[in-house]
Motif scaffolding. Structure first.
Motif, PDB file in Angstrom:
ATOM      1  N   TYR A  53     -21.920  26.398  29.798  1.00 23.09           N
ATOM      2  CA  TYR A  53     -21.665  27.291  29.189  1.00 23.09           C
ATOM      3  C   TYR A  53     -20.348  26.970  27.925  1.00 23.09           C
ATOM      4  CZ  TYR A  53     -23.861  29.334  33.332  1.00 23.09           C
ATOM      5  OH  TYR A  53     -23.989  30.078  34.043  1.00 23.09           O
ATOM      6  N   LEU A  54     -20.223  27.583  27.275  1.00 21.55           N
ATOM      7  CA  LEU A  54     -19.146  27.611  25.831  1.00 21.55           C
ATOM      8  C   LEU A  54     -18.040  28.070  26.599  1.00 21.55           C
ATOM      9  CD1 LEU A  54     -18.360  27.241  23.100  1.00 21.55           C
ATOM     10  CD2 LEU A  54     -18.478  29.823  22.687  1.00 21.55           C
ATOM     11  N   ARG A 102     -21.514  33.149  27.038  1.00 18.89           N
ATOM     12  CA  ARG A 102     -22.305  32.519  26.182  1.00 18.89           C
ATOM     13  C   ARG A 102     -22.901  31.462  26.446  1.00 18.89           C
ATOM     14  NH1 ARG A 102     -21.336  34.482  19.611  1.00 18.89           N
ATOM     15  NH2 ARG A 102     -21.549  36.157  21.009  1.00 18.89           N
ATOM     16  N   ASP A 108     -13.857  28.828  27.183  1.00 16.96           N
ATOM     17  CA  ASP A 108     -12.393  29.394  25.838  1.00 16.96           C
ATOM     18  C   ASP A 108     -10.853  28.036  26.247  1.00 16.96           C
ATOM     19  OD1 ASP A 108     -10.545  29.642  28.574  1.00 16.96           O
ATOM     20  OD2 ASP A 108     -10.970  31.941  27.762  1.00 16.96           O
ATOM     21  N   ALA A 160     -23.547  26.290  25.687  1.00 16.14           N
ATOM     22  CA  ALA A 160     -22.747  25.622  25.516  1.00 16.14           C
ATOM     23  C   ALA A 160     -23.212  25.694  24.022  1.00 16.14           C
ATOM     24  CB  ALA A 160     -22.748  24.664  26.463  1.00 16.14           C
ATOM     25  N   ASN A 196     -23.797  27.983  22.105  1.00 15.26           N
ATOM     26  CA  ASN A 196     -23.525  28.552  21.206  1.00 15.26           C
ATOM     27  C   ASN A 196     -24.382  29.790  19.902  1.00 15.26           C
ATOM     28  OD1 ASN A 196     -21.794  31.330  20.720  1.00 15.26           O
ATOM     29  ND2 ASN A 196     -20.709  30.171  18.997  1.00 15.26           N
TER      30      ASN A 196
END
Length: 816
Positions: free
Chosen positions: A489-490, A470, A492, A472, A474
């Motif tokens: 990027y997203l 995904r 965690d 950044a 989203n």
């Protein structure tokens, strides 16, 4: 009462005496039926016109007509491909008359397209149409052919092509799909190079079609382009459907076994008219089975009617339909921890519970053969294949998940989702004239032919694809993760990129296989087509015979047109063409031993898709050539056949995937050479056998830059073999029982080019027990009874295709 009782006893005794005397006054007629070459004709029809009574010869050409009163009768014997013969006989009371028949071949009745059915009931087949377009004795064909008849298929209790081809030398599975390796070269059902009754067709590729409607499966080894146009250099697989017979035969069977298998098959055939000018056959199959693989199942319905119309001895027409409705899940194979082949169970599948694969296929064939004279005929065949696919699958992205540094997480498989619908329509027209003539001492069997083939993928075929990581924001995904641009990027809490589709956890497969919420994914759309191609081929072939020498020579010219950007303003024709020669010699040393040699060239054009520069194209067409020498022989009065073949095949311009990308690269040269042996038939009337062995060295000899290499080709074992035998007990306490035992083995295989990942060789043991009484039969098959863990093929340790563990199948049949 005593007098009445005595009278009754006396009457019964007199009746018995008179009945016995009457029976003793009846005679019989028996003998054998053969042709002019001394070969016995199995299952010929014998009929007494005046008594409206008949019988069929057995598989050894022997017949008997019993309980015939004294008198004068006309006995008629008939067999497809031969002139009928009538004999007037006078039978005295109680006489047992011996009457042998020798039938003359009828050129006008011999089929140049496979229209009428095969009556034999054993593992042996004596002729084929796949090697020369017209019927030719396998002994006289200067090329190796492996085959399995419906009797062998039934005895082994198999239903898939992948299980059938284990009986063939030099042929092995590549994946679970309709996808095999012949002499080191891949042939799959989606390539439109497989044949049905000698005509080009295609399957859906993902699932192997059932075999219940097949008379036999055969493989013509080596390039078949000179006969059929573009084809694999390893060989071509031909599926021959069951055809109508001119005698009544009906059978039903019910099977159940491992993996909750339920299967029902029906086969009905016979004449629809008194003069037997209209014949029919109907095969029906139903299958509902799970699998040793997680979440996998197959539900299939097959309906295959066939009608033959024989209005005269000069004209024959056949209509075939095969309809298959299949509901299943697509199995992409087993994944393991990195470089650890045995780290996960062979049952592990990457599917999810809401995945499905619905396929519908129909194949319609119309064939005509007309004999203008005894030496001049015309044949035309048309086949249309329609295929519809509706797919939803969770599958691996062919790589492990990565962490924030871009390193592999070896217990997580990166996943992707496909939702796809598409249709395909394939048409093939094959026409040719067949002319037989004589020039001096040389006889000729000439063929002049034209083939047309086309395939269309209509508008509307498309796919939704979700995968990658995904972004950044989203609100979308990026296909691959780049740690140098992690801010895109997203991430965690651990700094790892968040997948668009949750990774598959090898440590928790139950949770990974649960129902998924499809609305949570971000998708990209991809079009499939519309696409269109067609090909035109003209060819000439002559089979010359002079004493013990036969020569088969042919030349074909093909043009291939692929429409790039079909139906758009940018539509462009991509044209390719080729001349393809073929030369073969067969020499008969004795009546039962022939030596042969052949040279043939092959050609396979690149599709328009492979001309796309983003994939690394455009690419040159694939070209190949083969030299083959060998011998063929028959033993035990023609009951057992043996073939020995030595060959060398060279192909140029093969495409392989570039590791880690979607691009392709063209390999300079591949070479396959080896030795093959096949034995098929009967040693005794109650003892059948089929055996094969192949040694194959198949390697990439030159890389894309032309440098010499010695890399073994993927999924190609150096050694493989098979043995299956069945013995029927004819007397004693085990009378009517039969026993079948078999084994097949392959040696170690390399999985991918430039990879050290391999899968081990294996030897499997199989057995069967048969019992038949009157019209009922019971059969128990036990496969892999030593429960050997093995893999039939694979791409790498993320995409492995394990073979079935120990399993059984119980079948009850009734013939009437």
């Amino acid at each position: 009462m005593t007098s009445l009782r005595k009278l009754s006893v006396t009457f019964c005794m007199l009746f018995t005496v008179f009945y016995s005397l009457a029976q003793e006054q009846k005679g019989s007629i028996s003998g054998t039926i053969s042709n002019g070459n001394g070969n016995l004709l199995s299952f010929s029809t014998i009929y007494i016109d005046e008594l409206k009574k008949g019988a069929s010869a057995d598989d050894l050409g022997k017949y008997m007509l019993e309980a015939i009163p004294a008198g004068t009768y006309t006995v008629t014997v008939s067999e497809i491909g031969h002139y009928s013969q009538k004999e007037t006989v006078s039978l005295e009371a109680g006489q047992n008359l011996r009457l042998d028949f020798v039938l003359k071949e009828n050129i006008t009745a011999l089929q140049t397209v496979e229209i009428t059915g095969r009556k034999e009931k054993n593992y042996k087949n004596t002729s084929s149409f796949v090697g020369a377009k017209t019927e030719i004795a396998l002994m006289d064909l200067p090329q190796a052919v492996s085959y399995a008849t419906k009797e062998l298929i039934a005895d082994q209790g198999v239903m898939r092509i992948g299980d059938v081809v284990k009986n063939f030398s030099g042929v092995n599975q590549n994946t679970f799909y309709d996808d095999i390796i012949i002499r080191g070269f891949r042939v799959n059902g989606q390539s439109n190079t497989q044949l049905l009754n000698g005509l080009r067709t295609s399957t859906g590729f993902w699932k192997q079609p059932l075999t219940n409607y097949l008379e036999r499966v055969e493989v013509l080894k080596g390039p078949a382009s000179a006969l059929f146009g573009n084809a694999s250099p390893g060989g071509v697989l031909n599926r021959v459907t069951k055809k109508p017979l001119d005698e009544e035969r009906h059978s039903l069977s019910f099977s159940t076994g491992s993996f909750n298998t339920l299967r029902t098959l029906a086969d009905f055939t016979g004449p629809l008219s008194k003069d037997k000018s209209l014949l029919y056959r109907l095969n029906i199959g139903y299958e509902n089975a799970n699998s040793f693989r997680d979440l996998q199942f197959d539900k299939n319905i097959v309906i295959a009617p066939s009608v033959s119309f024989l209005p005269t001895d000069k004209t024959r027409v056949n209509f075939d339909l095969i309809y298959n409705s299949s509901k299943s899940r697509l199995d992409r194979g087993q994944s393991t921890f990195k470089n650890d082949l045995y780290s996960t169970p062979v049952s592990l599948s990457l599917s999810s519970a809401n995945d499905y694969l619905d396929e519908e296929t129909y194949i319609v064939t119309l064939a005509l053969n007309h004999q203008f004279t005894d030496n001049f005929s015309f044949s035309a065949s048309f086949i249309r294949t329609g295929y519809h696919e509706d797919l939803l699958e969770h599958r691996g992205a062919n790589k492990y998940a990565v962490d924030g540094n871009g390193d592999d997480i070896v217990d997580l498989i990166a996943m992707q989702v496909f939702q796809r619908q598409r249709k395909r329509y394939i048409d093939n027209l094959s026409t040719f004239f067949n002319y037989k003539t004589q020039t001096g001492a040389v006889s000729h069997n000439l063929i002049f032919g034209y083939d047309y083939a086309q395939e269309e993928l209509p508008a509307g075929s498309s796919q939704l694809q979700a995968g990658g990581y995904r972004n950044a924001a989203n609100d979308g995904f990026i296909n691959t993760y780049n740690p140098n641009n992690s801010s895109a990027y997203l991430l965690d809490a651990n700094g790892n990129p968040v997948p668009n589709v949750a990774h598959y956890d090898l440590n928790n497969r139950i949770a990974s296989q649960q129902l998924k919420d499809m609305s949570k994914y971000f998708y990209n759309a991809r079009e499939f087509g519309p696409d269109f191609y067609n090909s035109n081929g003209v060819y000439i072939q002559d089979q010359l015979t002079w004493k013990q020498l036969k020569m088969l020579i042919g030349l074909r010219y093909d043009t291939y047109t692929d429409k790039l950007n079909y139906t758009t303003n940018e539509e462009k024709n991509v044209n390719q063409h080729a001349f393809l020669p073929r030369v073969g010699l067969t020499y008969s040393i004795t009546n039962n031993i022939n030596l042969y040699g052949t040279y043939v060239e092959g050609y396979n054009p690149q599709s328009a898709a492979n001309m796309d520069p983003t994939l690394g194209g455009p690419f040159d067409p694939l070209t190949s050539k083969m030299v083959e020498f060998g011998g063929k022989s028959t033993w035990f009065d023609g009951k057992l056949d043996a073939t020995l073949a030595l060959y060398k095949i060279v192909q140029e311009n093969t495409l392989y995937n570039v590791a880690g990308t979607d691009e392709l690269e063209q390999i300079g040269e591949e070479e396959s050479k080896g030795v093959e042996m096949d034995v098929t038939g009967r040693i005794f009337p109650n003892w059948s056998i089929t055996a094969s062995y192949a040694f194959n060295e198949s390697s990439i000899t030159k890389d894309a830059d032309g440098n010499e290499t010695g890399i073994q080709k993927p999924n190609t074992p150096k050694h493989q073999g098979n043995l299956w035998t069945r013995y029927n007990v004819k007397q004693g306490i085990f009378k009517d029982f039969g026993l079948g035992v078999g084994t097949n083995f392959v040696t170690e295989r390399v999985l991918q080019q430039n990879s050290d990942q391999t899968i081990p060789g294996y030897t499997l043991m199989n057995a069967a027990l048969y019992y038949q009484i009157n019209k009922f039969s019971i059969q128990l098959n036990i496969n892999n009874f030593t429960n050997k863990t093995h893999w039939v093929g694979g791409y790498d340790y993320i995409r492995l295709f394990p073979g079935s563990p120990r399993n059984y199948l119980l079948t009850v049949g009734y013939s009437f």
